[in-house]
Scaffold this motif. Structure first.
Motif, PDB file in Angstrom:
ATOM      1  N   PRO A 213      22.848  25.803  -1.155  1.00 29.81           N
ATOM      2  CA  PRO A 213      22.144  26.760  -0.309  1.00 29.81           C
ATOM      3  C   PRO A 213      20.641  26.781  -0.593  1.00 29.81           C
TER       4      PRO A 213
ATOM      5  N   HIS B  39      18.550  38.126   8.213  1.00 27.68           N
ATOM      6  CA  HIS B  39      19.745  38.836   8.644  1.00 27.68           C
ATOM      7  C   HIS B  39      19.851  40.204   7.976  1.00 27.68           C
TER       8      HIS B  39
ATOM      9  N   TRP C 248      20.668  38.106   3.706  1.00 30.66           N
ATOM     10  CA  TRP C 248      20.575  36.643   3.692  1.00 30.66           C
ATOM     11  C   TRP C 248      19.739  36.174   4.863  1.00 30.66           C
ATOM     12  N   TYR C 249      19.408  34.894   4.879  1.00 30.72           N
ATOM     13  CA  TYR C 249      18.616  34.331   5.966  1.00 30.72           C
ATOM     14  C   TYR C 249      19.233  33.014   6.403  1.00 30.72           C
ATOM     15  N   HIS C 250      18.982  32.672   7.669  1.00 27.81           N
ATOM     16  CA  HIS C 250      19.571  31.447   8.211  1.00 27.81           C
ATOM     17  C   HIS C 250      18.832  31.029   9.476  1.00 27.81           C
TER      18      HIS C 250
ATOM     19  N   GLU D 113      22.555  26.073  11.040  1.00 29.05           N
ATOM     20  CA  GLU D 113      23.186  26.947  10.047  1.00 29.05           C
ATOM     21  C   GLU D 113      24.434  26.300   9.446  1.00 29.05           C
TER      22      GLU D 113
ATOM     23  N   HIS E  16      21.422  25.391   6.415  1.00 30.90           N
ATOM     24  CA  HIS E  16      20.201  26.183   6.594  1.00 30.90           C
ATOM     25  C   HIS E  16      20.520  27.664   6.423  1.00 30.90           C
ATOM     26  N   TYR E  17      20.746  28.096   5.164  1.00 30.03           N
ATOM     27  CA  TYR E  17      21.044  29.490   4.867  1.00 30.03           C
ATOM     28  C   TYR E  17      20.747  29.756   3.396  1.00 30.03           C
TER      29      TYR E  17
ATOM     30  N   SER F 223      30.551  29.731   1.976  1.00 26.10           N
ATOM     31  CA  SER F 223      30.170  28.935   3.145  1.00 26.10           C
ATOM     32  C   SER F 223      31.251  27.910   3.451  1.00 26.10           C
TER      33      SER F 223
ATOM     34  N   ALA G 249      28.115  33.490   4.245  1.00 19.86           N
ATOM     35  CA  ALA G 249      27.123  32.717   4.992  1.00 19.86           C
ATOM     36  C   ALA G 249      27.765  31.540   5.719  1.00 19.86           C
TER      37      ALA G 249
ATOM     38  N   ALA H  48      28.821  36.770   8.032  1.00 16.94           N
ATOM     39  CA  ALA H  48      27.547  37.495   8.017  1.00 16.94           C
ATOM     40  C   ALA H  48      27.624  38.851   7.349  1.00 16.94           C
TER      41      ALA H  48
END
Length: 669
Positions: A72, A101, A139-141, A148, A152-153, A177, A275, A313
């Motif tokens: 990640p 997110h 979190w971010y993505h 994603e 990409h997270y 994931s 994620a 999520a």
């Protein structure tokens, strides 16, 4: 897509010299590689390089799109209220983006191409700047294409500005994931061609014999015939399964054995983030209770459980207090039981816990379609259940007694179990206007559920009969009183619709590509959103830009969330305070469902009069002695200078709201 110049420029060429081994950030490393669970370094400026590079997953090399050369991505940690600068450098040959997110950022910083900004072009740099009035685990993505799915997270931790109400001795981030060596474009193509292409868990002759022995031959034959008439499978639990997915924890497969350490008697905080692209996980630590202290980044009254189901999520923070000198298995099992990822928590680095066997495959029932198969004929053509006799519904299995105070509901429960009759918690009902879609059965809508169920008191598919404590949404209570306890001004009902055979997914039967009008709210108004699941799958539904108060019987301590898992045949309601002006994405967080069309836009339009009335009502509540500490009202100073001239104000009556056009170009194209 792979470009050697961009690859080297991004600084990840070192991975090639290491035999394409996956480079992991420090937070994702095991204790055997130095991660002792003490990571409190925060910053206010970050440089994030998005590039393509090789990774090693479960002993096999694949191509990823990730951030700063890792999958990640790096941990972003900062303090509540700090001014944050994040420079995102796109080293790809295609557009990219980052969505933060659950973070309450200005809408033009939200990172959704075609909704809130144009995306980050190849070779360009985009600078995100914001501060947020919140703390917790997020979190971010990417919100561009299918990036994603392939790495990409990454996690976000926001430390509180004051004292943290959660006490702990060490912490680990646990990012769950799913990874496939098939390209996401190929996966999506297969799903569109044959929706059940990854489902290898259909019922067998031994299953038939077992069911006949348990339920009788006649009932078993009737059940099989009904599913056959509908051309559906009761084992269609997940679209993409362990037949192509490798399930990961912090980028590690079970064979890699991610491991964390503890000293017996310590309080260890696990920040669990789902994620994944498509996988709903069941999380448990056999033999070790977990105390849930946060849901979706916000504090909840601690509740001890042994297992919880988490939608894509969602995030949950849990405290564990291992007392024994032994290794424990941290298990993330896919909802369809087609695979799992297992990590180890133990008193010494490098320990390996025994991975449990996969449990029995769950099977849907007619109740998950909103009907009792014992009273409905086999002619299911058209799947229009609008004329279904409500008395025929199966209302078993919903004991709401628990810890709920039925005396506060204003209803004489008489000791009877009425839970399945409830479309929403009874004490939350009101006489506000309700806006419902005009749905008809057609190519994109094969089922209209006439009698959706209240299921917030259920733990999720497959966990109904496990012999230990499981979390359900009814058990969640916010730690602090809700900041806004006004009754809704109106209610908007939204239906989750599909044609699973054609892999068509939508809201109210309309795909995102065909949307011509956003869901409109006025700044300051209080809106109830009710979701009705007309499909036989669980959907994690996410609202950008705002938290919502889940209607679960919690009074002034309802859990505040950004994502909610909606079970098959379920009706879920939540209340939104429309405080955050802008355009916000609203979608199913199953990536391929969103791609297929289960997405909308919520537009919060500026309205000084409504906002002023809201503020006056809240001041009145405060004068009544209500505690509104914690996550208060939004800071609108971040919106100054934002041009809202393109927003047409809705008419006074909600049903006569003016039409608003949106440019969705470039999003997931």
């Amino acid at each position: 897509m792979f470009n050697r110049r961009h690859f080297l420029k991004s600084g990840v060429g070192v991975a090639t010299t290491l035999g394409a081994t996956s480079l992991l950030p420090a937070w994702a490393q095991s204790a055997s590689h130095g991660n002792m669970g003490h990571m409190h370094h925060s910053a206010t400026e970050f440089d994030l390089h998005v590039s393509e590079f090789p990774v090693n997953i479960n002993g096999r090399t694949g191509q990823a799109i990730g951030v700063n050369g890792t999958v990640p991505a790096p941990l972003i940690r900062f303090r509540e209220g700090d001014d944050i600068t994040l420079r995102v450098h796109n080293m790809l040959d295609v557009d990219t983006s980052i969505h933060w997110h659950g973070l309450l950022v200005p809408f033009h910083m939200d990172g959704v191409p075609g909704v809130s900004f144009p995306g980050i072009r190849a070779g360009d740099t985009f600078t995100y700047r914001f501060s947020v009035p919140q703390n917790g685990t997020y979190w971010y993505h990417s919100h561009s294409g299918l990036q994603e799915q392939i790495g990409h997270y990454g996690p976000i931790i926001i430390d509180p500005a004051g004292a943290d109400p959660v006490e702990y001795d060490r912490e680990y981030v646990m990012v769950l994931s799913d990874w496939s060596f098939e390209s996401p474009e190929r996966i999506y193509e297969k799903l569109k061609t044959v929706s059940h292409t990854y489902n290898f868990q259909e019922r067998t002759i031994p299953d038939f014999l077992e069911d006949a022995n348990e339920n009788g031959l006649s009932e078993t034959l009737s059940d099989r015939a009904m599913w056959g008439d509908m051309r559906m499978s009761p084992r269609d639990i997940a679209d993409v399964t362990g037949s192509t997915y490798h399930f990961l924890i912090n980028g590690h497969s079970t064979a890699d054995n991610w491991n964390g350490v503890f000293n017996p008697g310590e309080r260890v905080r696990l920040r669990v983030i789902n994620a994944s692209a498509m996988t709903i996980f069941n999380v448990r630590i056999p033999g070790l209770p977990m105390k849930v202290v946060q849901a979706d980044g916000l504090h909840v009254q601690p509740v001890e459980v042994d297992e919880f189901q988490m939608g894509v999520a969602e995030t949950y923070d849990v405290i564990i207090e291992p007392q024994d000198d032994q290794a424990y298995a941290f298990v993330a099992e896919s909802i369809d039981r087609s695979g799992q990822a297992v990590a180890t928590l133990g008193p010494r680095p490098g320990m390996r816990a025994q991975a449990p066997e996969l449990r029995a495959i769950p099977t849907l029932t007619m109740r998950d379609m909103g009907m009792n198969h014992g009273s409905i004929g086999h002619d299911m053509s058209g799947m229009d259940h609008g004329s279904m006799d409500h008395g025929s519904m199966d209302h078993s299995g919903h004991d709401m007694s628990g810890d709920m105070d039925h005396s506060a509901m204003g209803h004489d429960m008489g000791g009877m179990d009425h839970s399945a009759h409830m479309a929403s918690a009874p004490e939350e009902a009101g006489d506000w206007p309700v806006e419902r879609p005009d749905l008809e059965v057609g190519p994109g809508v094969v089922n209209i559920n006439a009698m959706p169920l209240y299921r917030l008191n259920e733990p999720g598919l497959g966990l109904e009969n496990v012999p230990h404590r499981t979390l359900n949404y009814e058990m969640l209570r916010s730690l602090e009183p809700n900041p806004d306890t006004r009754l809704p001004d109106r209610e908007v009902e939204i239906h989750l619709t599909s044609n699973m055979e054609r892999y068509m997914w939508s809201f109210d039967g309309v795909r995102f590509a065909d949307i011509r009008e956003a869901i409109q709210m006025r700044e300051g108004e209080r809106v109830r959103v009710t979701l009705v699941n007309n499909t036989m799958m669980t959907h994690p539904i996410h609202l950008h830009g705002m938290f919502f108060d889940l209607v679960n019987g919690g009074g002034n301590h309802r859990p505040r969330k950004h994502t909610v898992n909606v079970k098959p045949a379920e009706k879920v309601s939540f209340d939104v305070s429309a405080d955050h002006v802008g355009d916000w994405a609203f979608h199913c967080h199953l990536l391929y469902h969103m791609m297929a069309g289960m997405m909308q836009v919520v537009s919060v339009l500026p309205d000084a009069a409504v906002a002023a009335r809201r503020d006056e009502q809240l001041r009145h509540m405060q004068h009544q002695g209500m505690d509104h500490s914690g996550h208060g009202q939004m800071d609108h100073s971040q919106h100054q200078g934002v041009d809202h001239s393109a927003h047409q104000m809705p008419a006074a009556k909600p049903e006569a709201a003016a039409t608003q056009q949106h440019n969705h170009g470039g999003h997931h194209q």
